[in-house]
Every structure is written in C-alpha cells, then in structure tokens.
Design a protein around this motif. Structure first.
Motif, short mmCIF file in Angstrom:
data_model
loop_
_atom_site.label_atom_id
_atom_site.label_comp_id
_atom_site.label_asym_id
_atom_site.label_seq_id
_atom_site.Cartn_x
_atom_site.Cartn_y
_atom_site.Cartn_z
N MET A 1 13.50 12.94 28.19
CA MET A 1 12.06 12.68 28.03
C MET A 1 11.24 13.61 28.93
N ASP A 2 11.62 13.63 30.24
CA ASP A 2 10.89 14.49 31.18
C ASP A 2 11.04 15.96 30.80
N VAL A 3 12.24 16.33 30.34
CA VAL A 3 12.49 17.71 29.90
C VAL A 3 11.59 18.04 28.71
N LEU A 4 11.46 17.09 27.79
CA LEU A 4 10.62 17.32 26.61
C LEU A 4 9.16 17.49 26.99
N LEU A 5 8.67 16.67 27.92
CA LEU A 5 7.27 16.78 28.36
C LEU A 5 7.01 18.14 29.00
N ILE A 6 7.89 18.54 29.92
CA ILE A 6 7.70 19.80 30.63
C ILE A 6 7.79 20.98 29.67
N GLY A 7 8.80 20.97 28.82
CA GLY A 7 8.98 22.08 27.87
C GLY A 7 7.82 22.22 26.90
N THR A 8 7.39 21.09 26.33
CA THR A 8 6.29 21.13 25.36
C THR A 8 4.99 21.57 26.03
N ALA A 9 4.73 21.05 27.24
CA ALA A 9 3.51 21.43 27.97
C ALA A 9 3.50 22.92 28.25
N PHE A 10 4.65 23.47 28.67
CA PHE A 10 4.71 24.91 28.98
C PHE A 10 4.49 25.76 27.74
N VAL A 11 5.15 25.41 26.65
CA VAL A 11 5.03 26.21 25.42
C VAL A 11 3.59 26.22 24.92
N PHE A 12 2.97 25.06 24.87
CA PHE A 12 1.60 24.99 24.35
C PHE A 12 0.60 25.58 25.35
N GLY A 13 0.83 25.41 26.64
CA GLY A 13 -0.04 26.02 27.64
C GLY A 13 0.01 27.53 27.58
N LEU A 14 1.23 28.08 27.41
CA LEU A 14 1.39 29.54 27.29
C LEU A 14 0.73 30.06 26.02
N ALA A 15 0.88 29.31 24.92
CA ALA A 15 0.25 29.73 23.66
C ALA A 15 -1.26 29.76 23.79
N ALA A 16 -1.83 28.76 24.46
CA ALA A 16 -3.28 28.72 24.65
C ALA A 16 -3.75 29.90 25.50
N GLN A 17 -2.98 30.21 26.54
CA GLN A 17 -3.35 31.34 27.41
C GLN A 17 -3.30 32.66 26.64
N ARG A 18 -2.29 32.83 25.79
CA ARG A 18 -2.19 34.05 25.00
C ARG A 18 -3.35 34.19 24.02
N LEU A 19 -3.93 33.06 23.61
CA LEU A 19 -5.07 33.06 22.71
C LEU A 19 -6.39 33.12 23.47
N ARG A 20 -6.29 33.40 24.80
CA ARG A 20 -7.48 33.49 25.67
C ARG A 20 -8.25 32.18 25.72
N LEU A 21 -7.51 31.07 25.69
CA LEU A 21 -8.06 29.74 25.87
C LEU A 21 -7.53 29.18 27.19
N PRO A 22 -8.26 28.27 27.82
CA PRO A 22 -7.73 27.66 29.04
C PRO A 22 -6.41 26.94 28.74
N PRO A 23 -5.41 27.03 29.61
CA PRO A 23 -4.13 26.35 29.37
C PRO A 23 -4.27 24.85 29.14
N LEU A 24 -5.32 24.24 29.72
CA LEU A 24 -5.48 22.80 29.56
C LEU A 24 -5.64 22.40 28.09
N VAL A 25 -6.17 23.31 27.26
CA VAL A 25 -6.25 23.04 25.82
C VAL A 25 -4.85 22.87 25.24
N GLY A 26 -3.93 23.71 25.68
CA GLY A 26 -2.55 23.59 25.22
C GLY A 26 -1.89 22.31 25.70
N PHE A 27 -2.19 21.90 26.94
CA PHE A 27 -1.62 20.66 27.46
C PHE A 27 -2.10 19.45 26.65
N LEU A 28 -3.39 19.46 26.30
CA LEU A 28 -3.93 18.37 25.49
C LEU A 28 -3.26 18.31 24.12
#
Length: 541
Positions: A1-28
């Motif tokens: 569960m914890d692994v899934l939370l961390i992995g998903t948060a990182f992937v979506f945060g990185l994707a948001a950053q690459r799209l020039r959006l704040p990482p918090l958008v990816g975390f949400l």
C-alpha cells in the motif's frame, strides 16, 4: 500500500512537472485515481499530512512579522471579504438546494456554515505556489500570507468555540510562558549549529514546544506551531532554520495533497455540488481584487493576490467535518467540499504560473479599478536616473553593489522585495529601494523615462530570477541582463532564456578563491610561483 502511494505520487508529480505544472497537481490527481480504485490513505498518511501542515505553519511564522497583520488591507480586507462571501453564498446555496429539490436538510444555519467554510483560501496551496514561483517575498506574496494567517485565526476561533471545548485556564499561562521563553528558544537555536541539529531543533520547536504545548491546553496545535515560529523568527539563524526545514516540509506535504485526493467516496450529488462550488469560485477572486484595490493597492498587486487566494481551503474541510460530526449537514457535503477543493487546486495552479502573462494584456482595463492615493510599499520613484539595477540585495547582491558602485559611482541602485532588508540597507546609506523585478508595472514605469542599461539578478530563488527574465523579455528590455545560479542546469536554463551572462556561484566562487590563494602565495613566496619550484625528492621508505 505504502509502495503504491509513493510510486503513484512520484509518477504523477514528475508528469506534472514535465508539463510545466506544479507537482502538487500531479499529487492530487494521484490521490483521485487511487481513490477511484478503492485505495485509502490510512492513519499513517493522515499523520504525515498533519505534520506537514504543522511544519508549514511554523515556517510561515519564521517569516511573518506581526506588525504586518495590523495593516488595513490585511485585517480589514480579510474581515470584509469573509462577510461578503458569507452574505452572498448563504442565500445562493439555500436557493439552489431548494430549486433542485434536494435540500438534504439544508436550512439557513447549515447554509451559513457551508458559506463560512467556502470563504477560506488554502494556506498550503498558496505557500507552495508562491514558493515555487519565487514570490514569497513579493508584495502580493506578503499580502496573501497575511490574509491567510488572519483567515486561519478566524477558523481556529470558530472551531474552538463551536466544538464546545473551552480552552484550559492554563492556556493563557502557556502562551505567557512561551513569550517569556523567547530568549531561551533563541539561545537553543543559536547553539544548534549548522547541520542536522538545527533541523532537529526546528522540529522540536514546531512539534513539541508549539503544537503539543497548545494541544495540551485545548488550543489548535497548528496555531501553536505558528506562534512559536513567530517567536523565534527574530533570530539571525531563523532564515537558515527555514531553509533546513524546506525539504522535509515539502516531502510531508505530498501526504497532504494525496490525502485530499483520497478524501471520501464520490456520489453524483457530491459531484454536482462540487461543480456548483467551482462556479462560485470566481466571485471570491473578484471580491479579493476589488477589496484590495480599495486599500490603494495597484491593480497588479491585487490581481496577483486574488489569483493566489482563488482556492477553497483545507480549513473548509475541517469546518465541514465538524458539521458532519455534529449532525448539522450530511456527509455528501464533506465529499463535495473535498472535490471542490481539489478541482480549485487543479484550475488555479496553472493559472498562477501564468498570472503575470494573463495580467499584461488586460492591465490597462484592470487599472481602472485602482483608487487614488499611493500605498507606502508601492512602486519606487527613481530620481537620480540610475542605469545599473541590482535585484536581490542579499550577500551576493550586496557584493555586486559595492563592486559596481566603486566603478560607476552614482549610477547603481539596488532593489529588494523585503521591506526589512531595504530598511537595513538605507540605514547604511546605500541606494536601495523596495521593488520587484517580476513586476510588469515597474518596467512600464521606468522604460518611458530613462532605460536601465544593466540588470543584475541575484535573488536567492532561482524561480524568481527566471520569472524576472520572462518579465523582461515580455517588455522587450534592450539592456544587458546578468543572472546568478547555483547549479549547471540553472545556468543552462538562464542562458536558454537569453541572458547575456550567467554566473555559477559555486563554480566561480571556487575559481575566485583559488585566484585569491595564488595572490597571497605569490606575495609570500614569489620564488615558488615564478617557475623555480623544485621537485621534492621521492621518499624511499
């Protein structure tokens, strides 16, 4: 569960950053997707989220000057805005709930509670957004933070009295004891050095002294962290303490944004009401803009502040949770508020990143709403026609100022966003004024008169320097631009934006230190530096 939370948060945060959006958008978004698949955060994520908010408020306290809360645009602006939003939203919510035939037990008192919760703006989002844009020290950043602190105080007072839990009689004694212990807290901070111990000292002050101390006497723990932060904010080491906590706070706040996305189960009713709350959001923004211009703030400052405050708040969730717990409103309202909060983040985050670009085309129209009179922290008036401008008068900026002033006496001026820093420089009889390099109005004001020939950007936040360069490019600045950075990727980014020269502080500091060492060595042992250095005999042992 914890692994899934961390992995998903990182992937979506990185994707948001690459799209020039704040990482918090990816975390949400990560939280929403995990919730859709039936995942929950659990107690561990809640603890991480709460600790992140506690450290955030402590960090705000380190930078907050209580005197700023006494400004009319802060205390009066907050009070009037809250009254306006409650007065407007209450009848609207009640009327719409009756029209759709699903009042869900909504009456005037519960509609009033909902409107009160919707009147707040997110402290966490604002601080993260301002920090990522390098605007924490700007005028609109200071005003936004001041308004948010006033809102938080109002929320804490409401929660304290509405729960029926009267603070312990010892609460006043605890507050008085903390005030009396201010020198001792400063002594502890000063003796903590510069490594991991200063970070641990910050955690001790925020969590143990502030949060736990206030909670023990029936006061809100977050308010305790804020209070202790204000107490130690005077200390010279408070800036270093704030920097040491930044990484930990940012990491813990990932838990907060995940928790928001994971909040509650979604129903069609909650989705519908969340959508309606989003439709009401521009009213909050317009109200902030109009109110702040009434206090003689420029249209640009009011616009940037309103954009920062155009969200719903985590305190709104707490108010809704209280209403559900007391049986005043149904659980769908809590879910609706969580969804509206998340959507407001998703909408406002990219708009905040482009707030200055959005302002420029409509600036003339927005300036019609300005009132007569000049705010004391408004744009500076340059009377000497200086041609060299240094933005960011910290240690680096001050060194640049002295070096250029010696070569071009009377033609150099320094600018800084921090009124306290400006006051210190002016007491030392330096030509330093309050201004912001990212302010479009500033460049509009100076260009028609006497162009600045050289701009040197030495602001400590790389994002602030980037923002300033983008502003200069939009206004077709024709002079020379020099900027500083700390890492090679920062230097590359600065050069890609077209600066004339970029200075790597770490690399160049090493080279300059080597030159200094060589000069001293040459003075003391010129025979060794002029080609007569003899090789040492090889050791035979």
């Amino acid at each position: 569960m914890d692994v899934l939370l961390i992995g998903t948060a990182f992937v979506f945060g990185l994707a948001a950053q690459r799209l020039r959006l704040p990482p918090l958008v990816g975390f949400l978004l990560a939280g929403f997707i995990l919730q859709a698949f039936g995942q929950t955060g659990g107690e561990a994520l809640r603890i991480i989220s709460d600790l992140g908010v506690t450290l955030l408020l402590f960090s705000i306290g380190l930078k907050l000057r209580v005197r700023s809360l006494a400004r009319p645009e802060i205390w009066a602006g907050t009070s009037i805005h809250a009254s306006l939003i409650i007065g407007l939203f209450t009848p609207i919510l009640l009327g719409v709930s009756v029209l759709v035939g699903r009042a869900a037990g909504l009456d005037w008192s519960t509609a009033l509670l909902l409107a009160f919760g919707m009147s707040f703006s997110s402290t966490v989002f604002a601080v993260k957004s301002l920090s990522e844009n390098g605007d924490m020290g700007s005028m609109h950043g200071r005003i936004s933070i001041g308004i948010l602190i006033m809102q938080d105080i109002l929320a804490v007072l409401f929660l304290t009295f509405s729960t029926g839990k009267i603070p312990s009689p010892w609460s006043i004694a605890v507050i008085a004891a903390l005030i009396a212990a201010r020198p001792a807290l400063g002594w502890l901070l000063g003796r903590s050095g510069h490594g991991e111990l200063v970070t641990l000292c910050g955690l001790f002050m925020a969590v143990v002294v502030g949060a736990a101390g206030f909670e023990a006497v029936g006061l809100k723990s977050d308010l305790g962290a804020l209070f202790v932060g204000i107490l130690v904010g005077y200390h010279p080491a408070s800036k270093e303490l704030g920097k040491s906590l930044n990484g930990i706070t940012d990491l813990l706040l990932v838990g907060f944004f995940l928790q928001v996305g994971l909040e509650g189960g979604v129903s069609w009713m909650s989705l519908g009401w969340a959508g309606f709350m989003i439709l009401l959001l521009p009213i909050k923004s317009v109200a902030f803009f109009l109110l702040l211009t009434r206090f003689h703030l420029r249209a640009r400052t009011a616009w940037m502040s309103a954009m920062t405050l155009s969200t719903y708040s985590e305190f709104g969730l707490i108010v809704m949770a209280l209403g559900v717990g007391k049986g005043w409103i149904g659980p769908d309202w809590l879910v609706a508020m969580a969804i509206a909060l998340s959507i407001s983040f998703l909408i406002v985050a990219p708009l905040n990143r482009r707030a200055e670009k959005l302002y420029d085309p409509i600036s003339d129209w927005l300036k019609r709403f300005q009132t007569k009179g000049r705010h004391p922290d408004d744009l500076p008036i340059r009377e000497k026609g200086e041609q060299i401008a240094i933005f960011g008068m910290g240690r680096v900026g001050l060194a640049v100022y002295h070096a250029l002033e010696q070569r071009f006496p009377g033609r150099v001026i320094g600018f800084d966003r921090d009124p306290k820093s400006v006051a210190i420089h002016r007491e030392a009889e330096r030509n330093v004024m309050l201004a912001d390099a990212t302010d479009s109005d500033f460049w509009e004001k100076v260009r028609p008169r006497d162009d600045i020939d050289l701009v040197v950007l030495t602001m400590p936040k790389h994002s602030a320097n980037i923002h300033a360069i983008e502003t200069l490019n939009r206004h077709d600045f024709a002079g020379v631009v020099a900027a500083s950075g700390k890492f090679n990727e920062e230097i590359q980014q600065l050069r890609a934006l077209g600066v004339d020269t970029a200075f790597n502080l770490y690399a160049e500091a090493g080279a300059n230190f080597a030159n200094h060492v060589y000069n001293v060595f040459n003075q003391q042992r010129p025979d060794l530096t002029q080609g007569s250095w003899k090789a040492r005999p090889e050791r035979t042992d």
